[in-house]
Write a protein that holds these residues in place. Structure first.
Motif, short mmCIF file in Angstrom:
data_model
loop_
_atom_site.label_atom_id
_atom_site.label_comp_id
_atom_site.label_asym_id
_atom_site.label_seq_id
_atom_site.Cartn_x
_atom_site.Cartn_y
_atom_site.Cartn_z
N MET A 127 0.84 -1.18 0.00
CA MET A 127 0.00 0.00 0.00
C MET A 127 0.88 1.23 0.00
SD MET A 127 -2.82 1.16 2.86
CE MET A 127 -1.55 1.41 4.11
N CYS A 128 0.76 2.07 -0.99
CA CYS A 128 1.57 3.27 -1.09
C CYS A 128 0.98 4.36 -0.22
CB CYS A 128 1.61 3.74 -2.55
SG CYS A 128 2.62 5.21 -2.78
N ASP A 129 1.82 5.07 0.51
CA ASP A 129 1.36 6.08 1.44
C ASP A 129 0.72 7.25 0.70
OD1 ASP A 129 1.06 7.09 4.01
OD2 ASP A 129 2.82 8.33 3.79
N SER A 130 1.35 7.69 -0.38
CA SER A 130 0.81 8.79 -1.19
C SER A 130 0.01 8.21 -2.35
CB SER A 130 1.96 9.67 -1.72
OG SER A 130 1.48 10.61 -2.63
N ILE A 131 -1.30 8.54 -2.40
CA ILE A 131 -2.16 8.00 -3.45
C ILE A 131 -2.14 8.90 -4.67
CG2 ILE A 131 -4.52 7.29 -3.99
CD1 ILE A 131 -4.96 6.94 -0.98
N LEU A 132 -2.32 10.21 -4.45
CA LEU A 132 -2.28 11.19 -5.54
C LEU A 132 -1.50 12.42 -5.09
CD1 LEU A 132 -6.02 11.21 -6.76
CD2 LEU A 132 -4.08 10.19 -7.95
N GLU A 133 -0.79 13.04 -6.02
CA GLU A 133 -0.09 14.30 -5.75
C GLU A 133 -0.27 15.21 -6.96
OE1 GLU A 133 3.88 14.32 -4.25
OE2 GLU A 133 3.69 12.36 -3.27
N ASP A 134 -0.48 16.51 -6.69
CA ASP A 134 -0.60 17.45 -7.81
C ASP A 134 -0.46 18.87 -7.29
OD1 ASP A 134 -1.03 18.31 -10.47
OD2 ASP A 134 -2.44 16.65 -10.75
N ILE A 135 -0.13 19.78 -8.20
CA ILE A 135 -0.08 21.21 -7.88
C ILE A 135 -1.41 21.83 -8.27
CG2 ILE A 135 1.18 23.37 -8.18
CD1 ILE A 135 2.85 21.06 -7.02
N PHE A 136 -2.12 22.36 -7.28
CA PHE A 136 -3.41 23.00 -7.52
C PHE A 136 -3.37 24.43 -7.00
CE2 PHE A 136 -5.34 18.57 -6.88
CZ PHE A 136 -5.42 18.33 -8.25
N ILE A 137 -4.32 25.23 -7.47
CA ILE A 137 -4.58 26.53 -6.84
C ILE A 137 -5.61 26.31 -5.75
CG2 ILE A 137 -5.56 28.83 -7.20
CD1 ILE A 137 -4.41 28.77 -10.02
N LYS A 138 -5.37 26.91 -4.59
CA LYS A 138 -6.30 26.82 -3.46
C LYS A 138 -6.80 28.21 -3.12
CE LYS A 138 -6.34 26.10 1.54
NZ LYS A 138 -6.45 27.53 1.84
N ARG A 139 -8.08 28.31 -2.80
CA ARG A 139 -8.62 29.60 -2.39
C ARG A 139 -8.65 29.69 -0.88
NH1 ARG A 139 -14.71 31.80 -3.11
NH2 ARG A 139 -14.70 31.66 -0.85
N SER A 140 -8.07 30.76 -0.32
CA SER A 140 -8.09 30.96 1.13
C SER A 140 -9.50 31.22 1.60
CB SER A 140 -7.19 32.14 1.50
OG SER A 140 -7.40 32.51 2.85
N GLN A 141 -9.85 30.67 2.77
CA GLN A 141 -11.18 30.88 3.34
C GLN A 141 -11.18 31.98 4.40
OE1 GLN A 141 -13.88 28.84 2.14
NE2 GLN A 141 -12.20 28.65 0.71
N GLN A 142 -10.02 32.53 4.73
CA GLN A 142 -9.93 33.41 5.89
C GLN A 142 -10.09 34.89 5.57
OE1 GLN A 142 -10.19 31.77 8.47
NE2 GLN A 142 -9.70 29.81 7.52
N ARG A 143 -9.81 35.30 4.34
CA ARG A 143 -9.92 36.72 4.02
C ARG A 143 -11.39 37.13 3.94
NH1 ARG A 143 -5.16 38.91 2.43
NH2 ARG A 143 -3.48 37.44 1.99
N ARG A 144 -11.69 38.33 4.45
CA ARG A 144 -13.07 38.78 4.50
C ARG A 144 -13.58 39.15 3.10
NH1 ARG A 144 -14.28 42.91 9.13
NH2 ARG A 144 -16.35 42.07 8.74
N LYS A 145 -12.72 39.65 2.25
CA LYS A 145 -13.10 40.01 0.89
C LYS A 145 -12.28 39.18 -0.09
CE LYS A 145 -16.19 43.24 1.60
NZ LYS A 145 -17.58 43.13 1.11
N THR A 146 -12.95 38.69 -1.12
CA THR A 146 -12.26 37.87 -2.11
C THR A 146 -11.45 38.77 -3.04
OG1 THR A 146 -14.07 36.31 -2.03
CG2 THR A 146 -12.58 36.14 -3.89
N SER A 147 -10.18 38.43 -3.21
CA SER A 147 -9.29 39.19 -4.08
C SER A 147 -8.27 38.23 -4.67
CB SER A 147 -8.57 40.28 -3.27
OG SER A 147 -7.53 39.71 -2.50
N PRO A 148 -7.44 38.68 -5.61
CA PRO A 148 -6.40 37.79 -6.17
C PRO A 148 -5.47 37.21 -5.11
CG PRO A 148 -6.68 39.72 -7.56
CD PRO A 148 -7.51 39.97 -6.35
N LEU A 149 -5.35 37.89 -3.95
CA LEU A 149 -4.46 37.39 -2.90
C LEU A 149 -4.99 36.09 -2.28
CD1 LEU A 149 -3.61 40.76 -1.08
CD2 LEU A 149 -2.18 39.47 -2.67
N ASN A 150 -6.29 35.81 -2.48
CA ASN A 150 -6.85 34.58 -1.94
C ASN A 150 -6.31 33.32 -2.62
OD1 ASN A 150 -8.94 36.72 -1.34
ND2 ASN A 150 -9.83 35.00 -0.23
N TYR A 151 -5.86 33.43 -3.85
CA TYR A 151 -5.56 32.26 -4.67
C TYR A 151 -4.05 32.01 -4.72
CZ TYR A 151 -10.36 33.12 -6.06
OH TYR A 151 -11.72 33.33 -6.05
N LYS A 152 -3.65 30.83 -4.20
CA LYS A 152 -2.22 30.51 -4.17
C LYS A 152 -2.01 29.06 -4.58
CE LYS A 152 -0.97 33.94 -0.70
NZ LYS A 152 -0.36 34.21 0.61
#
Length: 632
Positions: free
Chosen positions: A1-26
Motif C-alpha cells: 500500500m503506497c502512502d501517497s495515493i495522488l499528488e498534484d499542484i493546484f490553486i487553493k482559495r483561502s477561506q480566511q480573508r473577508r473580501k475575495t481578491s487575487p491574494l486569496n488564490y495561491k
C-alpha cells in the motif's frame, strides 16, 4: 500500500480573508494519503514542496463535488471542486477536467463509508458573505441542491438521513435526532471488528468482545450504531469501539492512534521493557513513527528512540533501507524478529488501548441517569456550581459527578441544553454522559479523568521538568477540542486551565463548555463581579460583554500562557479593576521564560485588539502542529 495515493499542484482559495481578491488564490502542493488530504507551500521556481499549510482528515469529509464556475473567471480557475468538512468548503482548482475528475473519483471512493455524509450541498461559491447559488448569508446554511444518489456517497456506511429543511422550509434544530425511514434502517450490512470489550449495560445494548466481528445494521445515530453479532443478537454499540474490517493499521494492537511523542515515551517508560514498542501517527501528517524503548546504549534507566517509517519512490515501506515491505504490518512483523540497524528488535507491544475511549453517553438515547446507579467514592473539589465527586455508574464505570447546589444555575434551561451537549463528542472534550434530574439537586455526570484539573496538574502533577514539546502538545490538545466546538458554533465563554482536565495518558480535554450561560451568580455573570473571569477576557467582553468564538480565542492565548508558566495567575500583580483598564488600553501578558518566540507569537495572535483579526481555532491548531513538527 503506497502512502501517497495522488499528488498534484493546484490553486487553493483561502477561506480566511473577508473580501475575495487575487491574494486569496495561491498554488499549493496537494498530497492525498489513505488518511488525510494535505497541502503544502510550493516553490514554483525550484519546483519543490515546502512547509505544511494544512490538512483535512478524510474521516471528517462530508461531501466532494464540482463547483460551478464564476462568470469571467481566469482560465486557471475553470476546473474547480470543493471538499466539504467540519470547517466548511475547501475550494481547489485543477488544471484540467481529467485531473479534477480523477481526484473527485478517488476522494469519493475513500470517504464513501464516512458517518455524516451530506445529501444537500451548495453548487456555487461562498463569496464575500453570500452563497452565490441561493443568496443565503450564513456560511453554515444548509445546501440548496440535492446530491445525485449515484455520486458515490448515497449508499455508503448507512449514511442515509432524511433531508434537513432549507431556511425556506420549516425550521428545526440541527441537533434533533434524525428520523430514518424504516426501509433504510439496514442499508449497508457493513462488517466491523471490536477493538475493545464493552459489556451490555442496558437492555438495548449489544455486548462487544474484542477482536470479534459484527454486522452494522443502522448508523443513523453517529455515536451509537445498531449491530448484530455472529449469534444473531442485536443491539446498540458505541461506534468508536469498532473499526471496519480490513481498515488498515487500526486492526493492530501496536498501532496507537492519536498518541503524541510525549505520551508514547510515558507509556513506554511505564512499561519499562527492553524492546517495548508502538507505532503512532507522526507529527507530519500522513506519516508514521515507530517508538521503541531500549535499555542499551549506556543509559541505565533506558531511553526512547523514534524511527520514522519511510517510503521508497515506488511506495515500499522501510526503517532500514535494505529491508523494504509492501505494507507497514509486514515491516513490523519483520522487525519483531530482526533489529536490522535498530537498537533492539521490536519485542513487546505497548498499547494505549488498555483504556477504552469515552462514549457519547452511557448508552443509546440515554441522557437521564438513575441516581440509584451512582456510587460516590471521594470528593474531587468544589467548583462554581457545587461539589464534584469521583464515582461509579453501575458499580464499574468511572464517572465524575457534579452536584449542583440549589440556586446556582438555571436548571430547566440547562436540562434542555444537556441533550444537545451530549451530542458533542471529541477526544479533546470531557464527555457529558447525562444528568440526574430526579434528585433534590441536579447531578451532572461526565467522563472521569484521573489526573484531574489541568491547572493543578501544571502546578503539582508534573513529576519532572516538562519539555517544550510536552507543553506544546497540551496546547495542541486544547486547540483541537476548541476547533471542534467552533465547528459546531459552540462558544465556551470560560476557557482557562481550571476548566480543562488531564487523563491518565496525559491528554488534555476541555470541560464545562457553555455552562457559564446558566450561572445565576451576579458576580460571575457581570464583568463588574469579582468572580467574573476578567483575566481571561478580551476588551470587547470586559467593556461590552460581547462573547463570540473570538473571545474564546483570546482566552486560549491566556491558557497557553498558563501552560508555559506552569500555572501562574495571569496579571498576578493587578486587581480586576486595573486589568479592565489596562488591557483595554493595550496591556498584554509577557512572554514566559519557557516559551520561544514562535510560541509567544501564537499567543500574541490571540490578543489582537480587533476580534475579527484573531485566528480561528482551526488555524491555531495548524500553527501549533507545524511548530511541533519543527521542535521534534
Amino acid at each position: 500500500m503506497c502512502d501517497s495515493i495522488l499528488e498534484d499542484i493546484f490553486i487553493k482559495r483561502s477561506q480566511q480573508r473577508r473580501k475575495t481578491s487575487p491574494l486569496n488564490y495561491k498554488e499549493r502542493w496537494f498530497i492525498l494519503t489513505w488518511d488525510k488530504l494535505c497541502y503544502y507551500d510550493y516553490d514554483a521556481d525550484k519546483g519543490k514542496r515546502k512547509g505544511l499549510r494544512g490538512s483535512v482528515d478524510l474521516e471528517k469529509i462530508k461531501c466532494v463535488e464540482t463547483v460551478q464556475t464564476e462568470a469571467n473567471c481566469p482560465r486557471e480557475r475553470i476546473y474547480a471542486f470543493q471538499v466539504i468538512y467540519d470547517e466548511g468548503p475547501l475550494y481547489i482548482f485543477a488544471k484540467t477536467e481529467e485531473v479534477r475528475a480523477q481526484w473527485i473519483k478517488k476522494l469519493k471512493e475513500l470517504v464513501q463509508t464516512n458517518k455524516d455524509l451530506m445529501q444537500k450541498y451548495h453548487p456555487c461559491f461562498w463569496i464575500d458573505g453570500t452563497w452565490l447559488c441561493c443568496q443565503q448569508e450564513v456560511k453554515q446554511a444548509m445546501g440548496c441542491k440535492v446530491l445525485n444518489k449515484q455520486n458515490g456517497f448515497a449508499y455508503g456506511r448507512g449514511s442515509y438521513k432524511p433531508l434537513p429543511p432549507t431556511p425556506s422550509e420549516e425550521k428545526s434544530s440541527p441537533w434533533s435526532p434524525p428520523q430514518v425511514p424504516e426501509s433504510d434502517k439496514h442499508p449497508s450490512g457493513m462488517k466491523v471488528i471490536a477493538q475493545y470489550n464493552h459489556p451490555a449495560m442496558m437492555s438495548q445494548d449489544l455486548e462487544l468482545q474484542k477482536d470479534e466481528e459484527y454486522t452494522v445494521l443502522d448508523t443513523s445515530n453517529p455515536n451509537w450504531w445498531k449491530a448484530r453479532d455472529k449469534y444473531g443478537n442485536e443491539g446498540y454499540i458505541p461506534s468508536n469501539y469498532v473499526v471496519t474490517v480490513g481498515n488498515g493499521l487500526d486492526r493492530h494492537d501496536w498501532y496507537c492512534k492519536n498518541t503524541n511523542r510525549s505520551q508514547a515515551e510515558k507509556l513506554l517508560k511505564t512499561e519499562n521493557k527492553d524492546g517495548g514498542f508502538m507505532v503512532r501517527d507522526s507529527s507530519k501528517p500522513g506519516k508514521y513513527t515507530v517508538s521503541l524503548f531500549t535499555k542499551g546504549g549506556g543509559d541505565s534507566g533506558g531511553s526512547c528512540k523514534h524511527y520514522n517509517i519511510c517510503t521508497t519512490p515506488n511506495g515500499m515501506f522501510y526503517l532500514a533501507e535494505k529491508h523494504n515491505f509492501n505494507t507497514i504490518p509486514e515491516l513490523i512483523n519483520y522487525h519483531q524478529h530482526n533489529s536490522a540497524g535498530m537498537f533492539s528488535r521490536l519485542k513487546y507491544i505497548v498499547s494505549n488501548r488498555a483504556r477504552p475511549p469515552s462514549t457519547a453517553g452511557l448508552g443509546y438515547d440515554m441522557w437521564e441517569i438513575d441516581p440509584s446507579c451512582l456510587t460516590f467514592i471521594r470528593v474531587l473539589g468544589t467548583g462554581q456550581f457545587g461539589v464534584v465527586q469521583h464515582g461509579k455508574w453501575n458499580g464499574q464505570h468511572d464517572v465524575a459527578i457534579k452536584m449542583i447546589k440549589p440556586g446556582a444555575m438555571s436548571e430547566d434551561d440547562f436540562i434542555e441544553e444537556a441533550k444537545v451537549m451530549m451530542m458533542l463528542h471529541h477526544e479533546n472534550l470531557v464527555q457529558l454522559y447525562g444528568v440526574c434530574t430526579k434528585t433534590s439537586s441536579i447531578y451532572i455526570v461526565t467522563e472521569f479523568l484521573s489526573n484531574g484539573c489541568l491547572l493543578t496538574y501544571l502546578r503539582e502533577g508534573l513529576r519532572q521538568h516538562p519539555t517544550s514539546v510536552q507543553l506544546l502538545e497540551m496546547c495542541k490538545d486544547v486547540s483541537e477540542g476548541m476547533a471542534y466546538l467552533e465547528s459546531k458554533q459552540y462558544i465556551h465563554r470560560d476557557l482557562a486551565a481550571r476548566n480543562c482536565c488531564v487523563d491518565g495518558n496525559g491528554t488534555v480535554k476541555v470541560t464545562d463548555f457553555g455552562l457559564s450561560r446558566y450561572v445565576l451568580d451576579d458576580e460571575y455573570t457581570s464583568s463588574a463581579g469579582s468572580k467574573f473571569p476578567v483575566r481571561w477576557s478580551p476588551p470587547e467582553v470586559l467593556l461590552y460583554c460581547r462573547f463570540s468564538s473570538k473571545s474564546d480565542i483570546w482566552a486560549y492565548g491566556v491558557l497557553m500562557w498558563e501552560v508555559y508558566t506552569l500555572g501562574k495567575l495571569p496579571y498576578e500583580q493587578l486587581n480586576n479593576n486595573d486589568i479592565v483598564s489596562q488591557v483595554s488600553r493595550g496591556l498584554r501578558l509577557y512572554r514566559p521564560q519557557m516559551a520561544c518566540e514562535k510560541v509567544h507569537g501564537i499567543m500574541a495572535s490571540c490578543w489582537l485588539d480587533k476580534a475579527d483579526e484573531r485566528p480561528t481555532f482551526q488555524e491555531l491548531a495548524f500553527s501549533v502542529q507545524d511548530l511541533l513538527y519543527e521542535l521534534q
